[in-house]
Scaffold this motif. Structure first.
Motif, PDB file in Angstrom:
ATOM      1  N   SER A  78      28.139 -11.477 -62.985  1.00 12.61           N
ATOM      2  CA  SER A  78      28.234 -10.912 -61.644  1.00 12.61           C
ATOM      3  C   SER A  78      27.686  -9.488 -61.705  1.00 12.61           C
ATOM      4  O   SER A  78      28.104  -8.699 -62.552  1.00 12.61           O
ATOM      5  N   VAL A  79      26.749  -9.166 -60.811  1.00  9.98           N
ATOM      6  CA  VAL A  79      25.997  -7.920 -60.906  1.00  9.98           C
ATOM      7  C   VAL A  79      26.280  -7.007 -59.718  1.00  9.98           C
ATOM      8  O   VAL A  79      26.069  -7.396 -58.566  1.00  9.98           O
ATOM      9  N   ALA A  80      26.742  -5.802 -59.988  1.00  5.18           N
ATOM     10  CA  ALA A  80      26.938  -4.791 -58.949  1.00  5.18           C
ATOM     11  C   ALA A  80      25.674  -3.939 -58.863  1.00  5.18           C
ATOM     12  O   ALA A  80      25.204  -3.422 -59.879  1.00  5.18           O
ATOM     13  N   THR A  81      25.087  -3.815 -57.684  1.00  7.06           N
ATOM     14  CA  THR A  81      23.868  -3.020 -57.505  1.00  7.06           C
ATOM     15  C   THR A  81      24.078  -1.984 -56.410  1.00  7.06           C
ATOM     16  O   THR A  81      24.983  -2.102 -55.585  1.00  7.06           O
ATOM     17  N   GLY A  82      23.225  -0.967 -56.408  1.00 11.86           N
ATOM     18  CA  GLY A  82      23.298   0.076 -55.393  1.00 11.86           C
ATOM     19  C   GLY A  82      23.476   1.437 -56.026  1.00 11.86           C
ATOM     20  O   GLY A  82      22.816   1.767 -57.010  1.00 11.86           O
ATOM     21  N   GLU A  83      24.364   2.255 -55.469  1.00  7.80           N
ATOM     22  CA  GLU A  83      24.644   3.570 -56.035  1.00  7.80           C
ATOM     23  C   GLU A  83      25.301   3.444 -57.404  1.00  7.80           C
ATOM     24  O   GLU A  83      25.187   4.326 -58.252  1.00  7.80           O
ATOM     25  N   VAL A  84      26.023   2.339 -57.606  1.00  6.02           N
ATOM     26  CA  VAL A  84      26.615   2.037 -58.911  1.00  6.02           C
ATOM     27  C   VAL A  84      25.935   0.786 -59.462  1.00  6.02           C
ATOM     28  O   VAL A  84      25.318   0.025 -58.720  1.00  6.02           O
ATOM     29  N   LEU A  85      26.057   0.582 -60.758  1.00  2.06           N
ATOM     30  CA  LEU A  85      25.359  -0.523 -61.414  1.00  2.06           C
ATOM     31  C   LEU A  85      26.222  -1.050 -62.542  1.00  2.06           C
ATOM     32  O   LEU A  85      26.836  -0.268 -63.280  1.00  2.06           O
ATOM     33  N   GLY A  86      26.288  -2.352 -62.670  1.00  2.00           N
ATOM     34  CA  GLY A  86      27.049  -2.916 -63.774  1.00  2.00           C
ATOM     35  C   GLY A  86      27.023  -4.429 -63.751  1.00  2.00           C
ATOM     36  O   GLY A  86      26.678  -5.049 -62.747  1.00  2.00           O
ATOM     37  N   VAL A  87      27.416  -5.037 -64.867  1.00  2.00           N
ATOM     38  CA  VAL A  87      27.450  -6.488 -64.993  1.00  2.00           C
ATOM     39  C   VAL A  87      28.801  -6.906 -65.563  1.00  2.00           C
ATOM     40  O   VAL A  87      29.238  -6.384 -66.591  1.00  2.00           O
ATOM     41  N   GLY A  88      29.449  -7.829 -64.876  1.00  2.00           N
ATOM     42  CA  GLY A  88      30.648  -8.458 -65.398  1.00  2.00           C
ATOM     43  C   GLY A  88      30.268  -9.826 -65.922  1.00  2.00           C
ATOM     44  O   GLY A  88      29.522 -10.559 -65.269  1.00  2.00           O
ATOM     45  N   ILE A  89      30.751 -10.187 -67.107  1.00  2.00           N
ATOM     46  CA  ILE A  89      30.337 -11.438 -67.746  1.00  2.00           C
ATOM     47  C   ILE A  89      31.543 -12.337 -67.996  1.00  2.00           C
ATOM     48  O   ILE A  89      32.530 -11.914 -68.612  1.00  2.00           O
ATOM     49  N   LEU A  90      31.459 -13.541 -67.481  1.00  2.00           N
ATOM     50  CA  LEU A  90      32.412 -14.591 -67.836  1.00  2.00           C
ATOM     51  C   LEU A  90      31.738 -15.447 -68.900  1.00  2.00           C
ATOM     52  O   LEU A  90      30.670 -16.020 -68.652  1.00  2.00           O
ATOM     53  N   TYR A  91      32.340 -15.535 -70.076  1.00  2.00           N
ATOM     54  CA  TYR A  91      31.740 -16.293 -71.172  1.00  2.00           C
ATOM     55  C   TYR A  91      32.748 -17.314 -71.680  1.00  2.00           C
ATOM     56  O   TYR A  91      33.825 -16.958 -72.144  1.00  2.00           O
ATOM     57  N   GLU A  92      32.403 -18.579 -71.552  1.00  2.00           N
ATOM     58  CA  GLU A  92      33.278 -19.674 -71.969  1.00  2.00           C
ATOM     59  C   GLU A  92      34.682 -19.515 -71.400  1.00  2.00           C
ATOM     60  O   GLU A  92      35.687 -19.680 -72.094  1.00  2.00           O
ATOM     61  N   GLY A  93      34.732 -19.164 -70.113  1.00  2.00           N
ATOM     62  CA  GLY A  93      36.000 -19.102 -69.413  1.00  2.00           C
ATOM     63  C   GLY A  93      36.765 -17.808 -69.543  1.00  2.00           C
ATOM     64  O   GLY A  93      37.822 -17.651 -68.935  1.00  2.00           O
ATOM     65  N   GLU A  94      36.250 -16.843 -70.300  1.00  2.00           N
ATOM     66  CA  GLU A  94      36.941 -15.571 -70.498  1.00  2.00           C
ATOM     67  C   GLU A  94      36.045 -14.408 -70.068  1.00  2.00           C
ATOM     68  O   GLU A  94      34.847 -14.393 -70.367  1.00  2.00           O
ATOM     69  N   VAL A  95      36.635 -13.444 -69.367  1.00  2.00           N
ATOM     70  CA  VAL A  95      35.895 -12.248 -69.003  1.00  2.00           C
ATOM     71  C   VAL A  95      35.750 -11.363 -70.235  1.00  2.00           C
ATOM     72  O   VAL A  95      36.739 -11.079 -70.927  1.00  2.00           O
ATOM     73  N   LEU A  96      34.524 -10.955 -70.539  1.00  2.00           N
ATOM     74  CA  LEU A  96      34.295 -10.079 -71.681  1.00  2.00           C
ATOM     75  C   LEU A  96      34.731  -8.670 -71.300  1.00  2.00           C
ATOM     76  O   LEU A  96      34.091  -8.002 -70.495  1.00  2.00           O
ATOM     77  N   ALA A  97      35.840  -8.225 -71.875  1.00  2.00           N
ATOM     78  CA  ALA A  97      36.384  -6.909 -71.526  1.00  2.00           C
ATOM     79  C   ALA A  97      37.016  -6.253 -72.751  1.00  2.00           C
ATOM     80  O   ALA A  97      38.221  -5.994 -72.794  1.00  2.00           O
ATOM     81  N   PRO A  98      36.223  -5.955 -73.777  1.00  2.00           N
ATOM     82  CA  PRO A  98      36.787  -5.316 -74.961  1.00  2.00           C
ATOM     83  C   PRO A  98      37.248  -3.892 -74.652  1.00  2.00           C
ATOM     84  O   PRO A  98      36.676  -3.222 -73.791  1.00  2.00           O
ATOM     85  N   ALA A  99      38.274  -3.441 -75.344  1.00  2.00           N
ATOM     86  CA  ALA A  99      38.761  -2.077 -75.151  1.00  2.00           C
ATOM     87  C   ALA A  99      37.639  -1.084 -75.437  1.00  2.00           C
ATOM     88  O   ALA A  99      36.969  -1.158 -76.475  1.00  2.00           O
ATOM     89  N   GLY A 100      37.397  -0.178 -74.507  1.00  2.00           N
ATOM     90  CA  GLY A 100      36.325   0.799 -74.684  1.00  2.00           C
ATOM     91  C   GLY A 100      34.965   0.304 -74.259  1.00  2.00           C
ATOM     92  O   GLY A 100      33.993   1.050 -74.270  1.00  2.00           O
ATOM     93  N   GLY A 101      34.868  -0.981 -73.878  1.00  2.00           N
ATOM     94  CA  GLY A 101      33.584  -1.535 -73.454  1.00  2.00           C
ATOM     95  C   GLY A 101      33.190  -1.044 -72.076  1.00  2.00           C
ATOM     96  O   GLY A 101      34.022  -0.604 -71.287  1.00  2.00           O
ATOM     97  N   ARG A 102      31.912  -1.121 -71.775  1.00  2.00           N
ATOM     98  CA  ARG A 102      31.388  -0.671 -70.479  1.00  2.00           C
ATOM     99  C   ARG A 102      30.787  -1.854 -69.732  1.00  2.00           C
ATOM    100  O   ARG A 102      30.851  -3.001 -70.187  1.00  2.00           O
ATOM    101  N   SER A 103      30.159  -1.541 -68.601  1.00  2.00           N
ATOM    102  CA  SER A 103      29.597  -2.629 -67.787  1.00  2.00           C
ATOM    103  C   SER A 103      28.074  -2.637 -67.774  1.00  2.00           C
ATOM    104  O   SER A 103      27.469  -3.291 -66.934  1.00  2.00           O
ATOM    105  N   GLY A 104      27.449  -1.910 -68.716  1.00  2.00           N
ATOM    106  CA  GLY A 104      26.001  -2.023 -68.905  1.00  2.00           C
ATOM    107  C   GLY A 104      25.139  -0.953 -68.298  1.00  2.00           C
ATOM    108  O   GLY A 104      23.952  -0.859 -68.623  1.00  2.00           O
TER     109      GLY A 104
END
Length: 211
Positions: free
Chosen positions: A44-70
């Motif tokens: 899922s991609v946020a565009t505009g004044e802000v930018l980032g990608v959220g990733i669902l991988y094999e049923g789990e959202v990739l959200a490691p501690a300290g990770g960013r959105s790209g």
């Protein structure tokens, strides 16, 4: 940076508070309510004044501690200075700010410097600028595709203003950069109301373990 936002808000609200990147809650919204329903992996991609990608991988959202959105992945080795202090971040070439500045350099009036206006213009200069913007967006998306083989990318935010022409541009360039193997990447537009992030945030709270 370093301010205990969640703790402070919890004190003010008298309720537990969770903090998460917009793109990560947005991917949850798409998973439960939008184009990602029924899929095990997508982005899922946020565009505009802000930018980032959220990733669902094999049923789990990739959200490691300290990770960013790209937004701060390096896409040009000696590019513009970013707000983070580094050079060449994806954010420097694939946000509304870049589009607005390039349009001003080419003489477009402020009201004609939006993605919606440029896409509808039909002039060669406007079409070229929109194509460059799509290519810049794909600089980051292609990396995500190569790493996680998402298959589906749901665009939110400013990309919706470009409508079907912009969606098709992004998809064609993303497919051209695909290395082959796995699912051919598809790009779709999010809901017009663009409430995916809000729905995802609500779902995140509702699904959080109770203490």
């Amino acid at each position: 940076r370093g301010y205990p936002v969640a703790d402070r808000l919890a004190e003010l609200a008298g309720a537990p508070v969770r903090i998460e990147h917009r793109a990560r809650v947005q991917v949850l919204g798409d998973r439960w309510f939008g184009a990602g329903r029924g899929r095990r992996s997508f982005a899922s991609v946020a565009t505009g004044e802000v930018l980032g990608v959220g990733i669902l991988y094999e049923g789990e959202v990739l959200a490691p501690a300290g990770g960013r959105s790209g937004a701060h992945m390096t896409v040009t080795a000696s590019g513009e200075l970013c707000t983070c202090g580094r050079r060449g971040c994806w954010k420097t070439v694939a946000t509304t700010r870049w589009l607005r500045e390039r349009a001003a350099e080419q003489g477009f009036a402020p009201e004609a410097a939006t993605l919606a206006a440029l896409t509808a213009s039909g002039t060669p200069a406007a079409a070229d600028l929109v194509a460059r913007y799509a290519e810049n967006l794909v600089l980051g998306l292609a990396t995500v595709q190569q790493l996680f083989a998402c298959g589906l990318f749901v665009l939110h935010g400013e990309a919706l203003d470009g409508g079907e022409p912009f969606r098709a541009l992004v998809e064609s360039r993303l497919r051209a950069d695909a290395l082959g193997g796995g699912e051919v990447p598809t790009v779709v537009l999010g809901e017009a109301a663009d409430t995916g992030a809000l729905l995802g945030a609500a779902g995140l709270v509702l699904s959080a373990p109770r203490h």
